[in-house]
Write a protein that holds these residues in place. Structure first.
Motif, mmCIF file in Angstrom:
data_model
loop_
_atom_site.group_PDB
_atom_site.id
_atom_site.type_symbol
_atom_site.label_atom_id
_atom_site.label_comp_id
_atom_site.label_asym_id
_atom_site.label_seq_id
_atom_site.Cartn_x
_atom_site.Cartn_y
_atom_site.Cartn_z
ATOM 1 N N ALA A 172 0.845 -1.199 0.000
ATOM 2 C CA ALA A 172 0.000 0.000 0.000
ATOM 3 C C ALA A 172 0.877 1.245 0.000
ATOM 4 O O ALA A 172 0.983 1.939 1.025
ATOM 5 C CB ALA A 172 -0.932 -0.008 1.210
ATOM 6 N N PRO A 173 1.544 1.544 -1.103
ATOM 7 C CA PRO A 173 2.461 2.699 -1.123
ATOM 8 C C PRO A 173 1.758 4.033 -0.921
ATOM 9 O O PRO A 173 2.366 4.979 -0.430
ATOM 10 C CB PRO A 173 3.097 2.601 -2.511
ATOM 11 C CG PRO A 173 2.128 1.826 -3.337
ATOM 12 C CD PRO A 173 1.490 0.853 -2.394
ATOM 13 N N GLN A 174 0.477 4.112 -1.291
ATOM 14 C CA GLN A 174 -0.232 5.376 -1.132
ATOM 15 C C GLN A 174 -0.431 5.760 0.326
ATOM 16 O O GLN A 174 -0.681 6.930 0.640
ATOM 17 C CB GLN A 174 -1.598 5.306 -1.840
ATOM 18 C CG GLN A 174 -2.589 4.330 -1.249
ATOM 19 C CD GLN A 174 -2.381 2.899 -1.735
ATOM 20 O OE1 GLN A 174 -1.409 2.623 -2.422
ATOM 21 N NE2 GLN A 174 -3.308 2.019 -1.390
ATOM 22 N N THR A 215 9.111 9.209 -2.575
ATOM 23 C CA THR A 215 7.932 8.580 -3.174
ATOM 24 C C THR A 215 8.335 7.525 -4.193
ATOM 25 O O THR A 215 7.728 6.443 -4.252
ATOM 26 C CB THR A 215 7.057 9.648 -3.847
ATOM 27 O OG1 THR A 215 6.620 10.590 -2.866
ATOM 28 C CG2 THR A 215 5.835 9.020 -4.519
ATOM 29 N N LEU A 216 9.360 7.806 -4.985
ATOM 30 C CA LEU A 216 9.830 6.827 -5.968
ATOM 31 C C LEU A 216 10.379 5.575 -5.286
ATOM 32 O O LEU A 216 10.169 4.458 -5.773
ATOM 33 C CB LEU A 216 10.912 7.447 -6.859
ATOM 34 C CG LEU A 216 10.464 8.572 -7.800
ATOM 35 C CD1 LEU A 216 11.656 9.114 -8.573
ATOM 36 C CD2 LEU A 216 9.387 8.076 -8.758
ATOM 37 N N VAL A 217 11.079 5.756 -4.167
ATOM 38 C CA VAL A 217 11.599 4.599 -3.431
ATOM 39 C C VAL A 217 10.450 3.764 -2.861
ATOM 40 O O VAL A 217 10.477 2.528 -2.924
ATOM 41 C CB VAL A 217 12.546 5.072 -2.306
ATOM 42 C CG1 VAL A 217 12.922 3.897 -1.397
ATOM 43 C CG2 VAL A 217 13.804 5.695 -2.896
ATOM 44 N N ILE A 218 9.430 4.438 -2.337
ATOM 45 C CA ILE A 218 8.284 3.716 -1.764
ATOM 46 C C ILE A 218 7.550 2.944 -2.852
ATOM 47 O O ILE A 218 7.269 1.742 -2.706
ATOM 48 C CB ILE A 218 7.334 4.695 -1.061
ATOM 49 C CG1 ILE A 218 8.032 5.361 0.133
ATOM 50 C CG2 ILE A 218 6.067 3.967 -0.598
ATOM 51 C CD1 ILE A 218 8.511 4.409 1.183
ATOM 52 N N TYR A 219 7.228 3.605 -3.946
ATOM 53 C CA TYR A 219 6.498 2.932 -5.026
ATOM 54 C C TYR A 219 7.389 1.928 -5.763
ATOM 55 O O TYR A 219 6.891 0.915 -6.274
ATOM 56 C CB TYR A 219 5.941 3.963 -6.016
ATOM 57 C CG TYR A 219 4.606 4.533 -5.612
ATOM 58 C CD1 TYR A 219 3.415 3.962 -6.060
ATOM 59 C CD2 TYR A 219 4.526 5.633 -4.778
ATOM 60 C CE1 TYR A 219 2.182 4.482 -5.691
ATOM 61 C CE2 TYR A 219 3.294 6.171 -4.401
ATOM 62 C CZ TYR A 219 2.125 5.588 -4.858
ATOM 63 O OH TYR A 219 0.906 6.096 -4.475
ATOM 64 N N GLY A 220 8.679 2.202 -5.826
ATOM 65 C CA GLY A 220 9.577 1.269 -6.502
ATOM 66 C C GLY A 220 9.750 -0.043 -5.773
ATOM 67 O O GLY A 220 10.164 -1.045 -6.376
ATOM 68 N N SER A 221 9.436 -0.057 -4.468
ATOM 69 C CA SER A 221 9.539 -1.305 -3.709
ATOM 70 C C SER A 221 8.553 -2.355 -4.202
ATOM 71 O O SER A 221 8.785 -3.554 -4.037
ATOM 72 C CB SER A 221 9.295 -1.031 -2.219
ATOM 73 O OG SER A 221 7.974 -0.557 -2.003
ATOM 74 N N ARG A 222 7.455 -1.918 -4.830
ATOM 75 C CA ARG A 222 6.431 -2.875 -5.267
ATOM 76 C C ARG A 222 6.985 -3.852 -6.292
ATOM 77 O O ARG A 222 6.922 -5.073 -6.106
ATOM 78 C CB ARG A 222 5.227 -2.120 -5.832
ATOM 79 C CG ARG A 222 4.160 -3.012 -6.438
ATOM 80 C CD ARG A 222 2.956 -2.205 -6.871
ATOM 81 N NE ARG A 222 2.236 -1.663 -5.727
ATOM 82 C CZ ARG A 222 1.173 -0.861 -5.842
ATOM 83 N NH1 ARG A 222 0.746 -0.486 -7.031
ATOM 84 N NH2 ARG A 222 0.554 -0.426 -4.758
ATOM 85 N N ASP A 223 7.547 -3.341 -7.381
ATOM 86 C CA ASP A 223 8.085 -4.221 -8.419
ATOM 87 C C ASP A 223 9.336 -4.960 -7.938
ATOM 88 O O ASP A 223 9.538 -6.135 -8.267
ATOM 89 C CB ASP A 223 8.417 -3.427 -9.677
ATOM 90 C CG ASP A 223 7.183 -3.104 -10.495
ATOM 91 O OD1 ASP A 223 6.205 -3.878 -10.414
ATOM 92 O OD2 ASP A 223 7.176 -2.077 -11.188
ATOM 93 N N SER A 224 10.169 -4.282 -7.154
ATOM 94 C CA SER A 224 11.401 -4.921 -6.675
ATOM 95 C C SER A 224 11.093 -6.118 -5.791
ATOM 96 O O SER A 224 11.660 -7.205 -5.961
ATOM 97 C CB SER A 224 12.254 -3.901 -5.914
ATOM 98 O OG SER A 224 12.682 -2.858 -6.752
#
Length: 290
Positions: free
Chosen positions: A43-45, A81-90
């Motif tokens: 839940a990155p949002q 924000t990019l690090v938080i959302y980037g964790s999803r695919d990683s």
């Protein structure tokens, strides 16, 4: 009979307590980091303060500040924000590649060790062929040949991990199936299928679980490396490796664009390895007795 001095005994016990306390602290911190990053991926949002696609031309390459915790990149996007959302695919690539490669390798190793004979010979020769190719080189070749997508990256990473899981599972199966309780069950007429599912398989999974836990960090590291080279997932919201690749051209003027995604990768890999070591110690009878 040799009696240890009281001072030496007390000092040894105090050192032992300090070691246990430090170990528990490291495991607790590692567990918190892994749990936090999993929440970020799920839940990155809830965590990210901005939209990952929000471009702010007035704040290009701004250093870390109270409004932008990790600074901004060359599009004005918030790096945190990019690090938080980037964790999803990683994390998705890490989990999926371990699941695919681990289960495939474990299945091959289990069949090879339990059935034996020509089946064991054929499977292990194929595994040995795969082992002659370094895992990262195999992943690079498959990713380059199949193109950048999540499924292709997962399959590329998983293919390089199959031999390790297969060999570990085979050796464990060979050890367990010759133990006394298995031979006793066979002597009373239990079927091979019943012996396998009731005795052999439950007593052979511990090394696999430990290896899969530690392999999670390696898979994420490999996936980030593929994205860094442009062979990973190409999306509007980049993963950690893609953020690193995009920010390397600005390293001398905006060090934060590369530093914080790199720290996220390093912290997750280190935390997973600490947890994996703790699980290994829990399954090790020598360590548990000590």
């Amino acid at each position: 009979m040799i009696v240890k001095p009281m001072r030496t005994t007390v000092r040894w016990r105090w050192n032992r307590v300090q070691q246990i306390t430090a170990s528990q602290l490291f495991v607790s911190v590692a567990g918190f980091i892994v749990a936090f990053l999993i929440i970020c991926a799920a839940a990155p949002q809830w965590v990210a303060p901005y939209s990952p696609t929000a471009i702010d031309p007035a704040n290009l390459l701004q250093p870390p500040s109270s409004s932008h915790l990790f600074g901004t990149d060359y599009f004005g996007r918030d790096v945190f924000t990019l690090v938080i959302y980037g964790s999803r695919d990683s994390l998705l690539i890490g989990f999926a590649s371990v699941l695919v490669g681990g289960l495939t390798g474990a299945a091959l190793g289990t069949i090879s060790g339990y059935v034996g004979g020509w089946v064991d010979l054929v499977i292990m020769r194929l595994i040995e062929v795969l082992m002659t190719i370094p895992g990262i080189l195999l992943a690079l070749a498959i990713a380059a040949a199949t193109g950048p997508s999540t499924i292709n990256v997962v399959l590329a990473i998983a293919a390089g991990t199959i031999p390790r899981y297969a060999r570990v599972m085979r050796s464990q199966i060979l050890t367990v199936k010759n133990r006394a309780f298995v031979l006793a069950s066979r002597s009373i007429g239990s079927s091979p299928v019943r012996i396998f599912f009731k005795h052999v398989l439950p007593n052979s999974t511990a090394p696999f679980l430990v290896m899969a836990t530690i392999g999670m960090g390696t898979s994420i590291l490999t996936g980030s490396g593929l994205s860094f080279l442009g062979l990973g997932v190409i999306k509007e919201i980049p993963d950690w490796g893609a953020v690193l690749s995009q920010g390397r051209g600005y390293l001398t003027v905006a060090w934060w664009v590369c530093t914080f995604p790199g720290l996220a990768i390093a912290l997750f890999v280190l935390s997973v390895n600490i947890i994996g070591d703790r699980i290994r110690d829990a399954f090790d009878p020598k360590k548990s007795q000590g």
